[in-house]
Enzyme design. Structure first.
Site, PDB file in Angstrom:
ATOM      1  CE1 TYR A  66       2.815  -3.564  -7.755  1.00 63.10           C
ATOM      2  CE2 TYR A  66       0.724  -4.552  -7.089  1.00 63.10           C
ATOM      3  CZ  TYR A  66       1.474  -3.835  -7.998  1.00 63.10           C
ATOM      4  OH  TYR A  66       0.892  -3.385  -9.155  1.00 63.10           O
ATOM      5  CG  HIS A  86       4.637   1.326  -6.164  1.00 59.89           C
ATOM      6  ND1 HIS A  86       4.391  -0.021  -6.140  1.00 59.89           N
ATOM      7  CD2 HIS A  86       4.680   1.671  -7.455  1.00 59.89           C
ATOM      8  CE1 HIS A  86       4.299  -0.458  -7.381  1.00 59.89           C
ATOM      9  NE2 HIS A  86       4.462   0.556  -8.199  1.00 59.89           N
TER      10      HIS A  86
END
Ligand SMILES: *[C@@H]1O[C@H](CO)[C@@H](O)[C@H](O)[C@H]1NC(C)=O
Ligand SMILES: *[C@@H]1O[C@H](CO)[C@@H](O)[C@H](O)[C@H]1NC(C)=O
Ligand SMILES: *[C@@H]1O[C@H](CO)[C@@H](O)[C@H](O)[C@H]1NC(C)=O
Ligand SMILES: *[C@@H]1O[C@H](CO)[C@@H](O)[C@H](O)[C@H]1NC(C)=O
Ligand SMILES: *[C@@H]1O[C@H](CO)[C@@H](O)[C@H](O)[C@H]1NC(C)=O
Ligand SMILES: *[C@@H]1O[C@H](CO)[C@@H](O)[C@H](O)[C@H]1NC(C)=O
Ligand SMILES: *[C@@H]1O[C@H](CO)[C@@H](O)[C@H](O)[C@H]1NC(C)=O
Ligand SMILES: *[C@@H]1O[C@H](CO)[C@@H](O)[C@H](O)[C@H]1NC(C)=O
Ligand SMILES: *[C@@H]1O[C@H](CO)[C@@H](O)[C@H](O)[C@H]1NC(C)=O
Length: 315
Positions: free
Chosen positions: A243, A291
């Protein structure tokens, strides 16, 4: 002479018409008529909403509100972020409770031809050290900071105003009474934490310690829409990583609520070290974890290169 002037008029009209028809973006129309009437969408030199951002989808709400209904499909995507095992009904009941305590609709300044909503997005990179960006940051209308980012003691480089502070329970800090707390939610507990931490105290546990109480103005709380997180992950990051990072979310959020975006404190410092401006580098191999850090950075660089936003590389 008269015919010449007629010809010139004709040519000017023809050019106007061809410009008119060559644009397929409705949002550009105001610009064409701006000679006759002032209908520009904002008062900045250049307005963001007039840019053609392929990834931009105006219909996706950045923030939750009492009347918003998250789709079950978006919930099913979101619940995987941090292994939520409670169901959609529990999500909805919790969010309903949230809006009994916090403002039912987010306070956002709407676009208007007579104002320029200029925003500073301030990341936490060590490249802010010695930058003297403080006054430039404080000069913007909206100043978005995130996670552990603090200003006390670093005002010269990072400024002293904060209008919005993005956080989640595990990254929370106390805010002053004029700052919007913007929750970046990853699980149902995050909503419960927000309710309790600002009222009776939170008593639960997470993957790391969370503050049981925080100081913030309840009337200024805003919550990022899980559907917007999904939109950013799919459209802006092409599903790379698990995400988006808080930093990347902050930049895309700014593209939605500002007319002009200035980005500070992103990326490594001049030595290529990744650290925060308030600390000495401890881990030289510090990476960006789950990330897609490098991809996010590249997207931001691209937005800077094509003048969608202004990027300040620091020191
Ligand atoms: C700038 O880059 C972004 C990100 O790739 C893209 O969405 C946008 O359309 C580009 N804008 C211009 C004016 O080229
Ligand atoms: C924009 O978002 C809406 C709502 O999520 C969706 O229905 C629509 O297909 C999206 N448009 C584009 C061009 O992706
Ligand atoms: C959702 O979970 C709650 C609490 O565990 C339970 O009472 C409820 O029946 C569940 N609802 C559905 C639709 O599964
Ligand atoms: C449009 O009008 C506003 C005030 O009403 C002004 O601030 C702005 O500069 C004007 N824009 C243009 C392009 O003339
Ligand atoms: C921020 O700095 C300015 C200028 O140095 C000062 O006037 C102002 O009072 C400060 N504001 C806060 C909230 O500290
Ligand atoms: C903070 O602001 C709210 C209004 O949003 C006000 O009711 C409250 O008294 C303020 N608290 C402090 C400590 O200034
Ligand atoms: C948090 O605040 C509540 C309500 O003011 C209080 O009862 C509780 O003791 C506080 N908890 C901590 C750890 O300070
Ligand atoms: C907080 O948690 C502890 C241990 O889990 C429990 O004993 C206590 O009653 C809880 N306090 C509140 C106010 O819920
Ligand atoms: C940055 O990294 C280099 C080598 O990796 C190291 O020598 C230097 O001390 C680091 N700088 C800071 C400010 O930590």
């Amino acid at each position: 002479m008269i015919t010449n002037r007629k010809l010139l008029t004709f040519l000017l009209c023809a050019t106007g018409i061809s410009v008119f028809f060559s644009t397929h973006d409705r949002r550009r129309f105001p610009k064409i008529f701006s000679l006759q009437q002032n209908t520009s969408v904002c008062a900045c030199e250049k307005c963001l909403s007039e840019d053609e951002l392929l990834e931009f989808n105006e219909t996706v709400e950045p923030f939750l509100s009492a009347n918003f209904r998250l789709s079950e499909d978006d919930f099913d995507w979101w619940k995987n972020l941090q292994d939520e095992n409670r169901n959609f009904s529990t999500y909805r009941a919790t969010v309903d409770m949230l809006f009994k305590i916090f403002p039912p609709s987010p306070k956002i300044t709407e676009p208007s031809p007579d104002r320029c909503r200029s925003c500073a997005v301030v990341g936490n990179s060590g490249n802010l050290k010695g930058s003297h960006y403080g006054p430039l940051i404080d000069f913007q209308d909206v100043i978005i900071r995130m996670n552990a980012g603090q200003t006390k003691g670093y005002e010269v480089d990072v400024g002293n105003r904060t209008t919005h502070h993005i956080m989640y329970p595990e990254s929370a800090i106390d805010l002053d009474n004029t700052t919007h707390l913007v929750l970046f939610p990853f699980k149902i507990m995050d909503f419960e934490w927000l309710i309790k931490a600002l009222t009776t105290g939170f008593n639960g546990t997470s993957y790391m310690p969370v503050k049981s109480n925080i100081t913030a103005n309840k009337d200024l709380v805003m919550v990022i829409n899980p559907g917007f997180i999904r939109h950013v992950h799919e459209m802006w990051l092409q599903n790379k990583g698990k995400y988006p990072s808080t930093g990347f979310m902050a930049v895309v959020l700014a593209l939605h609520i500002c007319d002009e975006v200035h980005v500070f404190g992103y990326g490594a410092d001049n030595d290529g070290n990744w650290s925060h401006y308030w600390e000495k580098l401890k881990d030289k191999n510090l990476k960006t974890g789950i990330h897609p850090g490098h991809f996010e950075y590249e997207v931001i660089q691209q937005l800077a290169e094509n003048h969608t936003l202004k990027f300040y590389s620091g020191w």
